[in-house]
Design a protein around this motif. Structure first.
Motif, PDB file in Angstrom:
ATOM      1  N   GLU A 179     -50.116 -48.624  -0.682  1.00  0.00           N
ATOM      2  CA  GLU A 179     -50.266 -48.736  -2.090  1.00  0.00           C
ATOM      3  C   GLU A 179     -49.483 -47.082  -2.794  1.00  0.00           C
ATOM      4  OE1 GLU A 179     -52.396 -50.302  -3.913  1.00  0.00           O
ATOM      5  OE2 GLU A 179     -52.023 -51.855  -2.953  1.00  0.00           O
ATOM      6  N   VAL A 180     -49.641 -46.236  -1.975  1.00  0.00           N
ATOM      7  CA  VAL A 180     -48.888 -45.026  -2.899  1.00  0.00           C
ATOM      8  C   VAL A 180     -47.546 -45.277  -2.678  1.00  0.00           C
ATOM      9  CG1 VAL A 180     -48.612 -42.883  -2.350  1.00  0.00           C
ATOM     10  CG2 VAL A 180     -51.304 -43.074  -1.380  1.00  0.00           C
ATOM     11  N   GLU A 181     -47.256 -45.992  -1.725  1.00  0.00           N
ATOM     12  CA  GLU A 181     -45.743 -46.302  -2.146  1.00  0.00           C
ATOM     13  C   GLU A 181     -45.480 -47.161  -3.020  1.00  0.00           C
ATOM     14  OE1 GLU A 181     -44.853 -47.619   1.763  1.00  0.00           O
ATOM     15  OE2 GLU A 181     -45.211 -45.886   2.873  1.00  0.00           O
ATOM     16  N   LYS A 182     -46.033 -48.545  -2.805  1.00  0.00           N
ATOM     17  CA  LYS A 182     -45.608 -49.290  -4.225  1.00  0.00           C
ATOM     18  C   LYS A 182     -45.937 -48.846  -5.192  1.00  0.00           C
ATOM     19  CE  LYS A 182     -48.899 -52.505  -3.480  1.00  0.00           C
ATOM     20  NZ  LYS A 182     -49.816 -53.276  -3.445  1.00  0.00           N
ATOM     21  N   ARG A 183     -46.692 -47.426  -5.625  1.00  0.00           N
ATOM     22  CA  ARG A 183     -47.709 -47.746  -6.985  1.00  0.00           C
ATOM     23  C   ARG A 183     -46.684 -46.622  -7.338  1.00  0.00           C
ATOM     24  NH1 ARG A 183     -52.255 -50.014  -8.376  1.00  0.00           N
ATOM     25  NH2 ARG A 183     -52.096 -49.702 -10.875  1.00  0.00           N
ATOM     26  N   ILE A 184     -47.069 -45.629  -6.496  1.00  0.00           N
ATOM     27  CA  ILE A 184     -46.468 -43.862  -6.944  1.00  0.00           C
ATOM     28  C   ILE A 184     -45.020 -43.537  -6.286  1.00  0.00           C
ATOM     29  CG2 ILE A 184     -46.686 -41.576  -7.063  1.00  0.00           C
ATOM     30  CD1 ILE A 184     -49.773 -42.817  -6.183  1.00  0.00           C
ATOM     31  N   PHE A 185     -44.849 -44.021  -5.136  1.00  0.00           N
ATOM     32  CA  PHE A 185     -43.541 -43.680  -4.627  1.00  0.00           C
ATOM     33  C   PHE A 185     -42.300 -44.191  -5.470  1.00  0.00           C
ATOM     34  CE2 PHE A 185     -45.204 -41.787  -0.303  1.00  0.00           C
ATOM     35  CZ  PHE A 185     -45.610 -40.788  -0.893  1.00  0.00           C
ATOM     36  N   HIS A 186     -42.168 -45.383  -5.074  1.00  0.00           N
ATOM     37  CA  HIS A 186     -40.938 -45.954  -5.316  1.00  0.00           C
ATOM     38  C   HIS A 186     -40.701 -46.057  -6.740  1.00  0.00           C
ATOM     39  CE1 HIS A 186     -42.019 -48.561  -1.393  1.00  0.00           C
ATOM     40  NE2 HIS A 186     -40.767 -47.069  -1.391  1.00  0.00           N
ATOM     41  N   PRO A 187     -42.038 -46.356  -7.797  1.00  0.00           N
ATOM     42  CA  PRO A 187     -41.405 -46.928  -9.380  1.00  0.00           C
ATOM     43  C   PRO A 187     -41.298 -45.215  -9.642  1.00  0.00           C
ATOM     44  CG  PRO A 187     -43.837 -47.577  -8.913  1.00  0.00           C
ATOM     45  CD  PRO A 187     -43.222 -46.664  -7.847  1.00  0.00           C
ATOM     46  N   LEU A 188     -41.354 -44.126  -8.971  1.00  0.00           N
ATOM     47  CA  LEU A 188     -41.130 -42.442  -9.624  1.00  0.00           C
ATOM     48  C   LEU A 188     -39.740 -42.747  -8.885  1.00  0.00           C
ATOM     49  CD1 LEU A 188     -44.096 -40.320  -9.945  1.00  0.00           C
ATOM     50  CD2 LEU A 188     -43.166 -41.911 -11.254  1.00  0.00           C
ATOM     51  N   GLY A 189     -39.123 -43.164  -7.800  1.00  0.00           N
ATOM     52  CA  GLY A 189     -37.874 -42.835  -7.070  1.00  0.00           C
ATOM     53  C   GLY A 189     -37.458 -41.783  -5.915  1.00  0.00           C
ATOM     54  N   MET A 190     -39.056 -41.432  -5.973  1.00  0.00           N
ATOM     55  CA  MET A 190     -39.330 -40.782  -5.077  1.00  0.00           C
ATOM     56  C   MET A 190     -38.615 -41.094  -3.728  1.00  0.00           C
ATOM     57  SD  MET A 190     -42.995 -38.952  -6.017  1.00  0.00           S
ATOM     58  CE  MET A 190     -43.120 -38.483  -4.552  1.00  0.00           C
TER      59      MET A 190
END
Length: 374
Positions: A179-190
């Motif tokens: 969920e963190v990868e999907k909702r935060i890492f990927h959208p922020l380009g991390m």
């Protein structure tokens, strides 16, 4: 040269001194103002054995800087309507229990994420370090006598905090880190941000932890211990990743993290008086210290400072920003040196025009500027 650029130049000179002093094995630092990276720098080595240098894409362990990712995901689930901050843990995890029946019933999501569980400070971290599995430690929380009723006082936790991962799985049917990868890492380009030791060691460039060996440094392999609690201490990220995270937390990515969510996360909830005396710069600069949701909120000479530090064996990390000014810094290093910790307050002092204090011990490299500021 703009005033902010001059400030970044001063900071760069202090980092030069740290590089020459040999007080760290490797260090990555970035200074951000108004969504722009003013300084991005790596010094030393990601691996002294191979002489691989630290760069902006070198991945470090974040330790407790991970907590803000967990609270941010929780906030997104609140926005989705899957829960509220007042959702009771016992309603989501029916088998969960504390030693006191009322506290078991009343403990909320907000309580665990602001360290107001009522447990003694760092409950069961010692057993975690003796290889006790996290699920068993959660079960054994029912054996611990509470220090106070749930919701009343602050006492820092890793095991209890990490129950937000169990809550996330119960509500979404998906693993917390997905969920963190999907909702935060990927959208922020991390792009290089991950969870866990295997992912760290699979990174194209990653910083080994180091210990002192005479006048130099010796790398060793990361341990698994705190990776067993992903919400509390599981994130790996590079400086480039953390620049995007800092920009987002300062309001620069409302498409991913809306301002209303940031306001919730950064609203102080409970006093943390121990912070006021824990280090020289805190004793010298802080007028108030509280914990919000995954963030420490300080009164830094009248300015709000949003801050967190992280520490596990062989790694240290710090992030702090002045939301009013959209000015912040992030630092990642792969040894247990205390020296870099003083750089952040020196930078804040310089930015705010406060009297210069050598919090990091950089000696005559410090450029005193008792006037000006921003």
């Amino acid at each position: 040269m703009t005033e902010t650029a001059e400030i970044a130049d001063d900071f760069n000179r202090w980092v030069d001194w740290i590089e020459k002093s040999g007080r760290v094995s490797g260090l990555a630092v970035a200074v951000v103002k108004d969504d722009q990276v003013m300084l991005e720098r790596g010094i030393g080595y990601a691996n002294w054995a191979t002489q691989e240098e630290v760069g902006p894409d070198t991945v470090f362990r974040l330790a407790s800087l991970s907590k803000a990712f967990a609270t941010t995901l929780a906030g997104l689930l609140v926005e989705d309507g899957l829960m509220s901050w007042d959702t009771r843990i016992s309603n989501v995890l029916p088998t969960f229990a504390l030693a006191d029946a009322d506290s078991s019933k009343n403990l909320t999501v907000e309580d665990i994420l602001s360290h107001r569980v009522g447990l003694p400070h760092n409950t069961y971290d010692n057993l975690l370090e003796q290889d006790e599995p996290y699920p068993l430690l959660v079960e054994r929380l029912s054996e611990v006598k509470l220090s106070c009723p749930t919701g009343d006082f602050y006492a820092y936790q890793n095991v209890a905090f990490s129950m937000i991962g169990d809550v996330t799985y119960a509500l979404t049917g998906d693993f917390f880190y997905h969920e963190v990868e999907k909702r935060i890492f990927h959208p922020l380009g991390m792009q290089s941000a991950t969870y866990g030791r295997d992912a760290l060691e699979s990174s194209a460039h990653w910083a080994r932890p180091h210990r002192r060996s005479g006048k130099t440094w010796k790398p060793f392999m990361p341990n698994e211990i705190y990776y067993r609690m992903p919400p509390a201490a599981g994130v790996n990220a590079s400086l480039r990743d953390m620049e995007q995270w800092l920009i987002a937390q300062m309001g620069g990515r409302p498409d991913v993290l809306p301002n209303a969510l940031l306001s919730e996360l950064q609203t102080p909830l409970v006093e943390t008086p121990r912070d006021l005396r824990s280090t020289p710069w805190r004793r010298g600069r802080l007028g108030d210290a509280r914990y919000a949701l995954g963030w420490r909120i300080y009164d830094y000479e009248g300015e709000q400072l949003v801050f967190h530090a992280g520490a596990v064996q062989g790694y240290r990390a710090m992030i702090g920003f002045l939301p009013k000014h959209k000015f912040g810094v992030v630092m990642l290093w792969n040894c247990e040196s205390a020296t870099p910790s003083g750089l952040m307050p020196m930078l804040l002092d310089r930015f705010l025009g406060l009297p210069a204090v050598d919090w990091a011990g950089v000696g005559n490299v410090l450029r005193a500027r008792n006037n000006g500021g921003n």
